[in-house]
Design an enzyme around this catalytic site. Structure first.
Site, PDB file in Angstrom:
ATOM      1  N   SER A 156       0.844  -1.184   0.000  1.00  0.00           N
ATOM      2  CA  SER A 156       0.000   0.000   0.000  1.00  0.00           C
ATOM      3  C   SER A 156       0.886   1.242   0.000  1.00  0.00           C
ATOM      4  O   SER A 156       1.985   1.231   0.575  1.00  0.00           O
ATOM      5  CB  SER A 156      -0.897   0.016   1.240  1.00  0.00           C
ATOM      6  OG  SER A 156      -1.577   1.255   1.364  1.00  0.00           O
ATOM      7  N   TYR A 169      -2.267  -0.224  10.249  1.00  0.00           N
ATOM      8  CA  TYR A 169      -2.280  -0.602   8.833  1.00  0.00           C
ATOM      9  C   TYR A 169      -0.986  -0.149   8.164  1.00  0.00           C
ATOM     10  O   TYR A 169      -0.366  -0.906   7.403  1.00  0.00           O
ATOM     11  CB  TYR A 169      -3.492   0.024   8.150  1.00  0.00           C
ATOM     12  CG  TYR A 169      -3.645  -0.363   6.689  1.00  0.00           C
ATOM     13  CD1 TYR A 169      -4.228  -1.575   6.340  1.00  0.00           C
ATOM     14  CD2 TYR A 169      -3.217   0.478   5.675  1.00  0.00           C
ATOM     15  CE1 TYR A 169      -4.383  -1.938   5.008  1.00  0.00           C
ATOM     16  CE2 TYR A 169      -3.363   0.127   4.345  1.00  0.00           C
ATOM     17  CZ  TYR A 169      -3.945  -1.080   4.018  1.00  0.00           C
ATOM     18  OH  TYR A 169      -4.083  -1.445   2.701  1.00  0.00           O
TER      19      TYR A 169
END
Length: 288
Positions: A156, A169
């Site tokens: 990501s 995250y």
């Protein structure tokens, strides 16, 4: 657009009859990959948490590839023994695996750095350790086959620029980035250099992790767009598969990433892009 024949000529691992194993395959990017690779004539192993979504995904992919070319396996990637069982079933059903896509992930925010240890551990166990478990279970057997192979790990941009909002995250995806870089180095030093690792870095993509969205936002890409871009990038030999989206083109991503590493080089405060003393300088940097 590049043709399937051109993709498979450049990437023998994706040839017809070869096997792809995809985690997080019941929706989003994973399901898009499964359908696209099935159209290319590959056998598909779909792994996800068991239930109706996995059953529906299996039926959808079987409609493309045929029942004999699709295997659905309920597996929690946070548990090494379940990923080992996934590997046993994949190799047992289809003999060999030439593509592993470690794509499973969750985005639930467990809170601040000092909160909710169990939530933090659960997210990291899936997003980071799920990737490690996949590599441990599949890479040795893929290497032993002495045939071309690919491992694609889904990272990501948040693991690179680490914006405030969901620290757990960010930490998990930063770990995936670093792990995949080291994996790529290790694989290219194996005899024959037949396997490679790649980091898929989606942009804003409409998936099961898209918070608060019941339909695709205008700025988001679809999972299908991400997979098409991924395949074209693999043909070019890219390690970092940095996807744009409908809101952010690559030049803006590059500036954000350059600023992030500049925090270290210039000894600015952590996450200076959001710091009151530096956010104006960042805005000028983006415009320049």
């Amino acid at each position: 657009m590049i043709t399937d024949a051109e993709i498979q000529s450049a990437l023998p691992a994706l040839g017809p009859g070869n096997t792809a194993v995809i985690t997080g395959a019941a929706s989003g990017i994973g399901l898009a990959a499964a359908k696209r690779l099935a159209l290319m004539g590959m056998k598909i192993v779909l792994a996800d948490i068991g239930g109706a979504r996995l059953d529906d995904a299996s039926r959808a992919v079987s409609a493309i590839a045929g029942d004999d070319a699709v295997l659905a396996v309920a597996a929690d990637v946070s548990k090494a023994d379940e990923v080992d069982r996934l590997a046993d079933r994949a190799f047992g059903a289809f003999g060999e695996v030439s593509l592993l896509m470690n794509n499973a992930g969750v985005g639930d925010n467990p809170g601040k750095p000092w909160e909710n240890r169990d939530g933090w551990k659960r997210l990291l166990d899936i997003n980071f350790w799920g990737v490690v478990h996949g590599v441990e279970a599949f890479a040795p057997r893929m290497l032993a086959s002495a045939k071309p192979g690919l491992i694609i790990n889904t990272g990501s941009k948040q693991g690179i620029t680490t914006p405030p909002g969901n620290l757990a995250y960010n930490v998990s995806k930063a770990g995936v980035k670093t792990f995949t870089e080291g994996l790529a180095h290790a694989l290219r030093n194996e005899p024959g250099d037949r396997m490679s690792a790649h980091l898929l870095i989606p942009g804003f993509t409409y998936t099961g992790l898209t918070e608060g969205a019941t339909e695709k936002p205008a700025g988001a890409w679809t999972g299908e767009q991400v997979i098409d871009f991924m395949l074209e990038s693999l043909v070019r030999g890219d390690f970092y598969i940095l996807c744009p989206d409908n809101d952010v083109a690559r030049p803006l991503d590059e500036k954000r990433m350059a600023w992030a590493i500049g925090d270290i080089i210039e000894n600015r405060p952590a996450l200076s892009r959001w710091h009151p003393d530096h956010k104006d300088a960042f805005a000028d940097f983006i415009k320049g």
